[in-house]
Design an enzyme around this catalytic site. Structure first.
Site, PDB file in Angstrom:
ATOM      1  N   CYS A  51       9.957 -34.836 -33.864  1.00 26.53           N
ATOM      2  CA  CYS A  51       9.628 -35.910 -32.928  1.00 26.53           C
ATOM      3  C   CYS A  51      10.592 -35.932 -31.748  1.00 26.53           C
ATOM      4  O   CYS A  51      10.298 -36.522 -30.720  1.00 26.53           O
ATOM      5  CB  CYS A  51       9.564 -37.257 -33.634  1.00 26.53           C
ATOM      6  SG  CYS A  51      10.957 -37.575 -34.683  1.00 26.53           S
ATOM      7  N   HIS A 101      22.522 -22.078 -28.588  1.00 28.08           N
ATOM      8  CA  HIS A 101      21.651 -23.254 -28.654  1.00 28.08           C
ATOM      9  C   HIS A 101      21.110 -23.464 -30.070  1.00 28.08           C
ATOM     10  O   HIS A 101      21.217 -24.558 -30.627  1.00 28.08           O
ATOM     11  CB  HIS A 101      20.498 -23.109 -27.665  1.00 28.08           C
ATOM     12  CG  HIS A 101      19.579 -24.282 -27.656  1.00 28.08           C
ATOM     13  ND1 HIS A 101      19.942 -25.500 -27.114  1.00 28.08           N
ATOM     14  CD2 HIS A 101      18.327 -24.451 -28.147  1.00 28.08           C
ATOM     15  CE1 HIS A 101      18.943 -26.359 -27.262  1.00 28.08           C
ATOM     16  NE2 HIS A 101      17.954 -25.745 -27.889  1.00 28.08           N
TER      17      HIS A 101
END
Lengths: 444, 275
Positions: A51, A101
């Site tokens: 989400c 990342h």
């Protein structure tokens, strides 16, 4: 040369309306993954969809910018959003940046709530889908496996995820420090508040044996008790049942204290001083805060819990710096492995090429020497092999040599040009073999 | 040879205690594990030294202040190691191991020469009476450590901060349980120690009880722990109150042992500094 590329968006770069539209539902993810790797520029691919973030990680076959463009096109086509509209929300990382990342994301250093534990599970799910639909090969497989072990290192070696940063976790942590084991403990819910229910659920999963529920409306108590497999108690019988409760969660709408200090003292006397832990989530408060002065009674209100969480968050921030160091070190380790992956196929090709030349020439020489004589054949063969090995030794050693800051890509390109090796080596197709390997080995 | 062993033991206790302190600061498991190993070696060496001294002297070497302190240190470390094993509570070592070391320092001062045993002490009752009491006192030392930890942790929870102490110390429940378990083991030992002493006194001095300062203070200590045990069992004393009483009780133990020896002359004066 192939390279790792990550394209995506998260809670910082895109509002929820955009994130919703870009999300990949679990039931169609297989289809999306296949569509992703069917693109010519993309060799391996994984889609992470939570989400708070949507990220597509791919191994691009050729130039990395082409891979990034392909992923952007894929996102735009899959979700029917124009490229121009998307561009403002997307970030993209290549090579070392991409490695860093993913390691940071898995270690929960890039999360909205620093150190929150769910993200690692979500990354593992994403990896699971890609493995299931066979859209990853050896490189991304190793990449993700490594990311999991980095996350584990961060978790065990720093305190980034050590202390509770939500009200209900803080309540459970406190209960454990007071009672030790929660297995034979009883909790009581007074009133119905979302936060109380959540805390009750956490307490149950932490081992609390039984839950009593009371409410001014008895029907609601019965209903809620049903959800927790607990026992409903009439509100006017609250005081007589209080003696059974070790942990009391309260959030009624009462305008004044429903439990006075004297009430608590009385109950504690009946309980022979067995400790009681009151968690008062109501505003205005339900439980007289002075009860905290009684020995073996602990009263926390919502502000107390919030203070605890705030302190813990500050501590996490401090620990994050140490976690970043771990990530940087692991990024270097992984890049070294990745370099080796470029070098190894070149070495293999170099060897194969010379072997072919050698075999052809040996066959020619033996044919010219006339009728086959085992001894002659052996001598010619060993002569050729020995020359081959001696000639190849220096270039292979040079390729394998581990020098910091050296651009392996350039060296590999030079070797390929000098010896006229084919430019496009196809990385081995996704295989279950590669996935099995991951159990065997950390990257050294 | 025994004196060398006893001095080396002190060194082991020092290193063990330092490792446990390192553990409580850094929370590195290695510190506690190594600390325990070193304490185990230390306590074994200590026991060997004790037996060696027994062989050399021909009597149980707990007849003067230094010998007693040395035995007390051994008992504390041994009781701690058992407790740690039982509750898997490493952090306890950061509180108890230094205590063991402090008492064992004195063994380093004891003489390598073995003195002749005072005729009054030449009895089978000597090892029984003294060892029962010192082992009981060592158990109370562990209760004392747990009591201090309880008070620290309780203060932290009451003040509603979850800081360094909160994270390092165990749950209040387990600390209170140690308090109770130590009481149920230490109290019978103390009682038996006093009874055997009384019987021995009848043989040696012709009277079961003569209100000598050591006897008086033993009785005070006994009443303190009796009150705690009674309170726990009947009215549910626990937690803070029990922790405070365990701390006061141990102070009484120390006074009975050291204070009386050094300050109040009486029948038990074998173990004063001059004796």
């Amino acid at each position: 040369m192939s390279s790792i590329v990550i394209v995506g968006l998260n809670h910082r770069t895109a509002p929820v309306e955009i994130r919703e539209r870009l999300a990949f539902p679990a039931d169609t993810i297989g289809h999306s993954l296949r569509g992703l790797v069917e693109r010519e520029e993309i060799v391996e691919g994984i889609i992470l969809s939570t989400c708070n973030r949507v990220e597509v990680c791919v191994l691009a076959g050729g130039e990395s910018y082409k891979g990034a463009t392909a992923v952007k096109e894929f996102l735009s086509a899959t979700h029917g959003i124009a490229r121009d509209e998307l561009n403002g929300y997307l970030y993209h990382y290549e090579g070392e940046e991409a490695v860093k990342h993913l390691f940071r994301v898995s270690s929960s250093l890039d999360s909205m709530v620093l150190g929150e534990p769910q993200i690692l599970g979500q990354v593992k799910d994403a990896y699971g889908y890609a493995a299931e639909f066979r859209t990853i090969g050896p490189i991304l497989d190793k990449f993700y496996t490594k990311a999991f072990s980095v996350a584990k290192r961060v978790r065990t070696e720093t305190k980034v995820a050590s202390s509770a940063v939500s009200v209900s976790y803080a309540a459970v942590e406190l209960a454990k420090k007071i009672f030790g084991n929660l297995k034979d403990k009883t909790a009581m819910l007074i009133g119905a508040g979302e936060m109380c229910e959540l805390a009750a659920r956490h307490l149950l999963s932490a081992g609390v044996k039984r839950i009593l529920v009371t409410n001014r409306t008895f029907e609601r108590a019965v209903k809620l008790a049903g959800e927790f497999d607990g026992m409903p108690v009439r509100f006017d019988e609250l005081l007589s049942h209080l003696k059974m409760a070790d942990i009391i969660l309260s959030s009624t709408g009462a305008p004044h204290f429903i439990l006075k200090k004297e009430d608590v003292e009385e109950v504690l006397r009946i309980r022979k001083n067995r400790p009681m832990f009151f968690i008062d989530m109501a505003v205005p408060r339900d439980i007289d805060p002075d009860a905290n002065q009684i020995d073996n009674v602990y009263v926390y209100d919502i502000d107390d819990l919030n203070n605890v969480i705030e302190t813990n968050l500050e501590e996490r921030q401090k620990e994050a710096a140490r976690a970043e160091e771990i990530v940087s070190a692991e990024v270097r380790n992984f890049l070294r492995w990745l370099e080796a992956q470029q070098v190894t196929p070149t070495i293999v090709m170099l060897r194969r090429k010379f072997e072919e030349v050698k075999n052809a020439e040996v066959a020619k020489a033996i044919a010219m020497l006339g009728p086959e004589d085992p001894k002659t054949k052996k001598v010619v063969e060993s002569l050729a092999t020995s020359i081959l090995n001696k000639v190849l030794h220096p270039p292979i050693t040079a390729l394998k040599k581990d020098v910091d800051g050296r651009d392996v890509t350039e060296l590999v390109a030079t070797v390929r040009e000098l010896f006229d090796l084919p430019e496009n080596d196809e990385p081995s197709p996704p295989s279950t073999e590669a996935r099995k390997e991951k159990e065997g080995g950390e990257i050294e | 040879m025994h004196i060398v062993l006893l001095k080396v033991t002190t060194l082991f206790y020092l290193v063990g205690a330092l490792l446990y302190l390192y553990y409580i600061v850094t929370l590195k498991e290695k510190g506690a594990k190594l600390g325990r190993m070193i304490l185990v070696v230390g306590v074994v060496l200590h026991a060997v030294g004790f037996v060696a001294r027994y062989v050399a002297a021909g009597y149980t070497p707990i007849t003067n202040l230094f010998e007693s302190l040395s035995f007390f240190a051994m008992a504390i470390v041994a009781v701690f190691l058992v407790t740690e094993l039982r509750y898997n509570l490493r952090i306890l070592g950061s509180f108890i191991a230094p205590l063991g070391f402090v008492f064992s320092i004195f063994s380093a001062f004891q003489s390598g020469e073995v003195a002749r045993l005072a005729p009054a002490l030449d009895s089978y009752w000597l090892p029984i009476h003294v060892m029962l009491l010192f082992i009981g006192d060592a158990v109370f030392a562990v209760a004392f450590g747990a009591g201090i930890m309880y008070l620290l942790q309780e203060k932290e929870v009451k003040r509603k901060r979850m800081g360094a102490i909160f994270k390092r110390l165990p749950s209040l429940d387990v600390l209170d349980e140690i308090n109770y378990k130590c009481l149920t083991v230490g109290f019978p030992l103390l009682t038996l120690g006093i009874i055997t002493g009384s019987i021995w006194a009848e043989y040696a001095w012709g009277s079961y009880w003569s209100w000598d300062p050591k006897e008086t203070w033993s009785l005070i200590t006994w009443f303190l722990y009796a009150a705690l045990l009674h309170g726990r069992l009947t009215v549910g004393w626990r937690g803070r109150k029990a922790a405070i009483l365990a701390i006061i009780g141990f102070c009484a133990v120390l006074f009975t042992f050291l204070g009386v020896n050094l300050l109040l002359p009486g029948l038990h004066s074998y173990s004063s500094l001059s004796g």
